[in-house]
Design an enzyme around this catalytic site. Structure first.
Site, PDB file in Angstrom:
ATOM      1  N   GLU A   1      -4.729   2.321  -4.305  1.00  0.00           N
ATOM      2  CA  GLU A   1      -3.270   2.389  -4.232  1.00  0.00           C
ATOM      3  C   GLU A   1      -2.667   1.112  -3.665  1.00  0.00           C
ATOM      4  OE1 GLU A   1      -4.826   4.359  -0.406  1.00  0.00           O
ATOM      5  OE2 GLU A   1      -5.430   4.105  -2.490  1.00  0.00           O
TER       6      GLU A   1
ATOM      7  N   ASP B   1      -2.033   9.018 -10.728  1.00  0.00           N
ATOM      8  CA  ASP B   1      -2.036   7.953 -11.737  1.00  0.00           C
ATOM      9  C   ASP B   1      -0.619   7.642 -12.210  1.00  0.00           C
ATOM     10  OD1 ASP B   1      -4.755   7.853 -11.525  1.00  0.00           O
ATOM     11  OD2 ASP B   1      -5.159   8.954 -13.375  1.00  0.00           O
TER      12      ASP B   1
ATOM     13  N   ASN C   1      -2.559  12.915  -4.401  1.00  0.00           N
ATOM     14  CA  ASN C   1      -3.701  13.384  -5.185  1.00  0.00           C
ATOM     15  C   ASN C   1      -4.127  14.791  -4.784  1.00  0.00           C
ATOM     16  OD1 ASN C   1      -4.060  11.096  -6.818  1.00  0.00           O
ATOM     17  ND2 ASN C   1      -5.221  10.040  -5.221  1.00  0.00           N
TER      18      ASN C   1
ATOM     19  N   ASP D   1       0.846  -1.189   0.000  1.00  0.00           N
ATOM     20  CA  ASP D   1       0.000   0.000   0.000  1.00  0.00           C
ATOM     21  C   ASP D   1       0.886   1.245   0.000  1.00  0.00           C
ATOM     22  OD1 ASP D   1      -3.007   0.811   0.470  1.00  0.00           O
ATOM     23  OD2 ASP D   1      -1.787   2.168   1.703  1.00  0.00           O
ATOM     24  N   ILE D   2       0.574   2.205  -0.872  1.00  0.00           N
ATOM     25  CA  ILE D   2       1.353   3.446  -0.928  1.00  0.00           C
ATOM     26  C   ILE D   2       1.015   4.307   0.288  1.00  0.00           C
ATOM     27  CG2 ILE D   2       1.830   5.538  -2.261  1.00  0.00           C
ATOM     28  CD1 ILE D   2       1.076   4.022  -4.777  1.00  0.00           C
TER      29      ILE D   2
END
Length: 343
Positions: free
Chosen positions: A261, A235, A226, A218-219
């Site tokens: 993500e 993206d 964003n 997971d980021i």
């Protein structure tokens, strides 16, 4: 077989092949009986062959439909050829040409081309041409050769057209199946494809295969990317991370975008310690190599391994997810390791 799976073959042999055999038997016997009523009967030899072969075809079709087990693989392939030979015999020995035989020959050829492989279709076509040529030339001379040329020319065109349409249909189905399992943004497999791979690898492990490792990635603080630089920047980060994951793992490993993500990596033939090391290498690589990206990121990784064959794929996924939450609770940019508990 090209473009077919075993389930399709079984369906073809039972539902289609069996019904075609019954329909052909009923049709031939019905036309023969109708000819007798109209005093336009076939030659005595042909008439007897029609009734005998019709009875055999109906019996064989019923056996296919009512068979409790799986139909043998070889029988599926020879079924059209057997049907073609049964049609060739009365057609070839009939002294007065009838359109019934050549018409019925289109059934096994079309059946093989439409629901089996192209190879089986052309083998059936070869059997039709060979059997009909021998029987027609022996029993009917020059007239039989002419009939053979006419029938074979028509069946060749039918076989070519149907196999060509089937090849195009198979390519389209394959393309649609791939699209249904591919994430459009990263070009990795999506959650559906990842779950299918996890189920297959779990099944192999249950049958005695080696353990596997599952990484959930997971980021960290992806929402900030964003919110600060826009969704296009987000993206771009997702695409870059997907490319980095594909680069770092083996071809046999399964890398996918689970959603948002979050990414997943399935590592076959992987011991618990090895899975944890791979996860830590990934964390370090993302931290180091993304410094040159427009928007650097870090990742948290949850790790689970399938040491217990009783653990289902869902349970293994839940364990990796628990490891991911543990990594985030410990401050992110790190690995959370959870092993499958013994039972």
């Amino acid at each position: 077989m090209e473009g077919r799976d075993r389930g399709t073959e079984q369906w073809a042999a039972r539902a289609v092949g069996g019904r075609l055999m019954i329909a052909a038997g009923v049709l031939v016997s019905g036309i023969t009986a109708l000819s007798d009523l109209r005093h336009e009967s076939f030659e005595p030899t042909t008439r007897l062959l029609n009734y005998v072969l019709s009875a055999l075809a109906v019996l064989f079709g019923l056996l296919l439909l009512r068979s409790p087990g799986r139909v043998p693989y070889w029988l599926i392939n020879v079924l059209p050829s057997i049907s073609a030979i049964m049609v060739c015999i009365p057609t070839a020995v009939d002294k007065s040409p009838s359109p019934l035989g050549p018409l019925l020959l289109t059934w096994p050829v079309t059946f093989a081309a439409a629901v089996l492989s192209a190879r089986t279709a052309w083998i059936t076509m070869g059997v039709v041409a060979s059997a009909f040529a021998v029987l027609a030339s022996v029993s009917r001379g020059v007239d039989g050769v002419v009939l053979w040329v006419e029938v074979c020319a028509s069946l060749t065109v039918i076989c070519w057209m149907v196999t060509r349409l089937q090849a195009q249909s198979n390519r389209l189905r394959t393309m649609l199946a791939n699209l249904a399992r591919t994430d459009e943004l990263t070009e990795l497999i999506n959650r559906r494809g990842f779950d299918e791979s996890l189920a297959r690898e779990h099944s192999r492990h249950v049958r005695g295969g080696p353990p596997m490792g599952l990484l959930l990635i997971d980021i960290d603080h992806f929402k900030r990317v964003n919110d600060s630089w826009g969704h296009q920047a987000g993206d771009q980060a997702l695409r870059q991370l997907g490319a980095l994951l594909s680069e770092m793992f083996r071809t046999m490993d399964v890398v996918g975008r689970i959603g948002g993500e979050e990414f997943g990596v399935l590592i076959p033939d992987c011991a618990p310690g090895q899975a944890a090391r791979r996860a830590q290498e990934l964390c370090d690589a993302v931290r180091t190599r993304t410094r040159d990206w427009p928007h650097p990121i870090t990742v948290s990784v949850g790790v689970a391994t399938s040491q217990d064959t009783k653990a289902s794929p869902d349970e293994l996924f839940a364990l990796a997810d628990a490891g991911l939450y543990a990594a985030k609770a410990m401050g992110r940019d790190r690995v959370g390791t959870v092993a499958t508990p013994s039972r």
